[in-house]
Write an enzyme that holds these catalytic residues in place. Structure first.
Site, PDB file in Angstrom:
ATOM      1  N   ASP A 159       0.821  -1.053  -0.108  1.00  0.00           N
ATOM      2  CA  ASP A 159       0.006  -0.025   0.128  1.00  0.00           C
ATOM      3  C   ASP A 159       0.996   1.281   0.010  1.00  0.00           C
ATOM      4  O   ASP A 159       0.626   2.178  -0.840  1.00  0.00           O
ATOM      5  CB  ASP A 159      -0.858   0.024   1.254  1.00  0.00           C
ATOM      6  CG  ASP A 159      -1.507  -1.288   1.318  1.00  0.00           C
ATOM      7  OD1 ASP A 159      -2.334  -1.696   0.450  1.00  0.00           O
ATOM      8  OD2 ASP A 159      -1.356  -1.993   2.250  1.00  0.00           O
ATOM      9  N   HIS A 187      -4.672  -3.431   6.442  1.00  0.00           N
ATOM     10  CA  HIS A 187      -4.524  -3.809   5.238  1.00  0.00           C
ATOM     11  C   HIS A 187      -5.755  -3.949   4.591  1.00  0.00           C
ATOM     12  O   HIS A 187      -6.121  -5.093   4.321  1.00  0.00           O
ATOM     13  CB  HIS A 187      -3.348  -4.524   4.679  1.00  0.00           C
ATOM     14  CG  HIS A 187      -3.341  -5.124   3.607  1.00  0.00           C
ATOM     15  ND1 HIS A 187      -2.947  -4.514   2.356  1.00  0.00           N
ATOM     16  CD2 HIS A 187      -4.030  -6.191   2.947  1.00  0.00           C
ATOM     17  CE1 HIS A 187      -3.008  -4.937   1.354  1.00  0.00           C
ATOM     18  NE2 HIS A 187      -3.474  -6.246   1.603  1.00  0.00           N
TER      19      HIS A 187
HETATM   20  P1  NAI Z   1      -2.436 -18.236  -4.191  1.00  0.00           P
HETATM   21  O1  NAI Z   1      -3.616 -18.770  -3.892  1.00  0.00           O
HETATM   22  O2  NAI Z   1      -1.714 -18.320  -5.272  1.00  0.00           O
HETATM   23  O3  NAI Z   1      -1.386 -19.009  -3.011  1.00  0.00           O
HETATM   24  C1  NAI Z   1      -1.500 -19.411  -1.822  1.00  0.00           C
HETATM   25  C2  NAI Z   1      -0.966 -20.884  -1.624  1.00  0.00           C
HETATM   26  O4  NAI Z   1      -1.012 -20.692  -0.174  1.00  0.00           O
HETATM   27  C3  NAI Z   1      -1.516 -21.763  -2.205  1.00  0.00           C
HETATM   28  O5  NAI Z   1      -0.483 -22.446  -2.966  1.00  0.00           O
HETATM   29  C4  NAI Z   1      -1.937 -22.587  -1.232  1.00  0.00           C
HETATM   30  O6  NAI Z   1      -2.007 -24.152  -1.253  1.00  0.00           O
HETATM   31  C5  NAI Z   1      -1.364 -22.279   0.057  1.00  0.00           C
HETATM   32  N1  NAI Z   1      -1.873 -22.370   1.373  1.00  0.00           N
HETATM   33  C6  NAI Z   1      -3.243 -22.388   1.702  1.00  0.00           C
HETATM   34  N2  NAI Z   1      -3.239 -22.845   3.022  1.00  0.00           N
HETATM   35  C7  NAI Z   1      -2.104 -23.033   3.400  1.00  0.00           C
HETATM   36  C8  NAI Z   1      -1.664 -23.356   4.779  1.00  0.00           C
HETATM   37  N3  NAI Z   1      -2.371 -23.802   5.621  1.00  0.00           N
HETATM   38  N4  NAI Z   1      -0.152 -23.755   4.658  1.00  0.00           N
HETATM   39  C9  NAI Z   1       0.748 -23.463   3.781  1.00  0.00           C
HETATM   40  N5  NAI Z   1       0.296 -23.079   2.557  1.00  0.00           N
HETATM   41  C10 NAI Z   1      -1.164 -22.894   2.652  1.00  0.00           C
HETATM   42  O7  NAI Z   1      -2.383 -16.941  -3.252  1.00  0.00           O
HETATM   43  P2  NAI Z   1      -1.296 -15.763  -3.621  1.00  0.00           P
HETATM   44  O8  NAI Z   1      -1.558 -14.793  -4.748  1.00  0.00           O
HETATM   45  O9  NAI Z   1      -0.027 -16.223  -3.557  1.00  0.00           O
HETATM   46  O10 NAI Z   1      -1.772 -14.922  -2.393  1.00  0.00           O
HETATM   47  C11 NAI Z   1      -1.305 -15.111  -0.965  1.00  0.00           C
HETATM   48  C12 NAI Z   1      -2.161 -14.349   0.021  1.00  0.00           C
HETATM   49  O11 NAI Z   1      -1.592 -12.739  -0.004  1.00  0.00           O
HETATM   50  C13 NAI Z   1      -3.645 -14.067   0.098  1.00  0.00           C
HETATM   51  O12 NAI Z   1      -4.213 -13.947   1.219  1.00  0.00           O
HETATM   52  C14 NAI Z   1      -3.580 -12.702  -0.676  1.00  0.00           C
HETATM   53  O13 NAI Z   1      -4.840 -12.264  -0.208  1.00  0.00           O
HETATM   54  C15 NAI Z   1      -2.657 -11.927   0.280  1.00  0.00           C
HETATM   55  N6  NAI Z   1      -2.187 -10.727  -0.488  1.00  0.00           N
HETATM   56  C16 NAI Z   1      -1.769  -9.898   0.378  1.00  0.00           C
HETATM   57  C17 NAI Z   1      -1.261  -8.721  -0.076  1.00  0.00           C
HETATM   58  C18 NAI Z   1      -0.979  -7.588   0.876  1.00  0.00           C
HETATM   59  O14 NAI Z   1      -0.595  -6.623   0.634  1.00  0.00           O
HETATM   60  N7  NAI Z   1      -0.812  -7.972   2.184  1.00  0.00           N
HETATM   61  C19 NAI Z   1      -0.956  -8.201  -1.490  1.00  0.00           C
HETATM   62  C20 NAI Z   1      -1.649  -9.323  -2.238  1.00  0.00           C
HETATM   63  C21 NAI Z   1      -1.932 -10.534  -1.570  1.00  0.00           C
END
Ligand code: NAI
Length: 324
Positions: A159, A187
């Site tokens: 952000d 966030h």
């Molecule tokens: P994605 O869906 O591509 O990857 C998430 C991964 O986490 C998947 O491979 C899944 O198998 C794994 N996962 C789920 N539960 C798990 C567990 N208990 N232990 C280990 N791995 C687990 O999602 P992406 O795009 O990589 O985003 C991940 C997170 O980051 C989302 O929650 C998204 O909202 C968040 N995010 C946060 C931002 C921020 O600025 N704070 C910015 C962009 C995304």
């Protein structure tokens, strides 16, 4: 030879993981002279995909990468970890109530916090990226009573970087001209990007733009940028999120002047103690410190309070669900 730093990444097979791991292994997370080992935590169904990413990491022959471990067991993943990037989370699905979302994430971040408590290295530093990041960080922290509370942080650096780039474009200046940007609060869409302390060429940014732009364009553009990326890309921000995670940890470890991070409140600026809320921060000697003594006018106060109120509601909801 220097002992490698163990960096644990959860959700390693996801899209942020894919954008993040190569940069960690190349030395961008901690420094170009710091060897690392990577520990990839995934759910069982995604372990194979994580193995594929690990094969690619091998194929880069990174000089600083001293080992990769892949597991679906948090107790293994966090064993001896010095840095933990908690990226994997349960996404909000259509029709999901906030309580369901918090409960699902409590089932992830509670056990991970406990595993960190029981197995991580004494200097463990945790950055939560997975949403709802601030409250997930609070859940993990509350399951790790033996770890100093300030080691649990959540990411608002994306952000912050978005705010820098929006302002730079508006004023037609390089981002390097902008100092003292601040993101306050959660966030989420209630976050408050504050230009009243931001300096551009020695002038206060809020005085260089008209109030309508600040209120009706800048604040909502920064707060809703995540949704705009999904709309354009058909997938949520990944490389920019990974980049922000790198910035956050690098600055935490190596020190920085003014930036934004969600860290446990000490009560500063009326944010209830213990809430993991975004503040203007500096990093000194490996610790985040909240910038003190800023004057907060009524416009900012109202917006900070609204975002903090949302954090309190999330905290109260996870308390009621027995997740903390
Ligand atoms: P994605 O869906 O591509 O990857 C998430 C991964 O986490 C998947 O491979 C899944 O198998 C794994 N996962 C789920 N539960 C798990 C567990 N208990 N232990 C280990 N791995 C687990 O999602 P992406 O795009 O990589 O985003 C991940 C997170 O980051 C989302 O929650 C998204 O909202 C968040 N995010 C946060 C931002 C921020 O600025 N704070 C910015 C962009 C995304």
């Amino acid at each position: 030879a220097q002992t490698p730093v163990k960096v644990t990444v959860t959700g390693a097979a996801g899209q942020i993981g894919y954008a993040l791991l190569f940069r960690i292994a190349s030395g961008q997370l901690l420094g170009a002279d710091v060897p690392v080992t990577l520990s990839l935590l995934e759910i069982p169904q995604a372990v194979k995909a994580a193995e594929g990413t690990a094969m690619e990491l091998d194929d880069c022959a990174f000089p600083l990468l001293r080992g990769i471990e892949i597991t679906d067991d948090p107790n293994v993943a966090f064993d001896g970890a010095n840095v933990a990037l908690l990226v994997g989370a349960m996404p909000r699905k259509a029709g999901m109530e906030r309580g369901d979302l918090l409960e699902a994430n409590g089932g992830i971040f509670g056990p991970q916090g406990k595993a960190i408590n029981d197995h991580a290295a004494d200097d463990i530093r945790v950055l939560v990226v997975g949403n709802p990041a601030n409250t997930n960080a609070l859940i993990a922290q509350q399951h790790a009573p033996d770890v100093p509370a300030e080691r649990f942080t959540a990411m608002t650096r994306l952000d912050h970087n978005r705010a820098l780039s929006q302002l730079a474009a508006k004023l037609q200046v390089p981002v390097t001209e902008i100092k003292k940007m601040t993101i306050w609060g959660n966030h989420s869409a209630t976050q408050y990007p504050d230009l009243f302390h931001t300096e551009v060429g020695g002038k206060i940014a809020a005085e260089l733009v008209d109030e309508a732009w600040l209120r009706d364009t800048f604040i909502p553009t920064v707060a809703k940028r995540g949704a705009a990326i999904i709309e354009a890309r058909g997938a949520s921000s990944a490389a920019s999120a990974a980049n922000a995670a790198i910035d956050h940890v690098y600055d935490w470890v190596n020190g920085t002047e003014w930036t934004s991070a969600a860290i446990p409140s000490d009560g500063s600026y009326g944010v209830p103690e213990g809430l993991i809320s975004s503040f203007p921060v500096v990093s000194r000697n490996g610790k985040w410190e909240i910038v003190q003594g800023l004057e907060i006018d009524a416009f900012s106060r109202e917006r900070i309070d609204a975002s903090v109120r949302e954090l309190e509601e999330e905290r109260d909801a996870v308390r009621q669900l027995g997740l903390i």
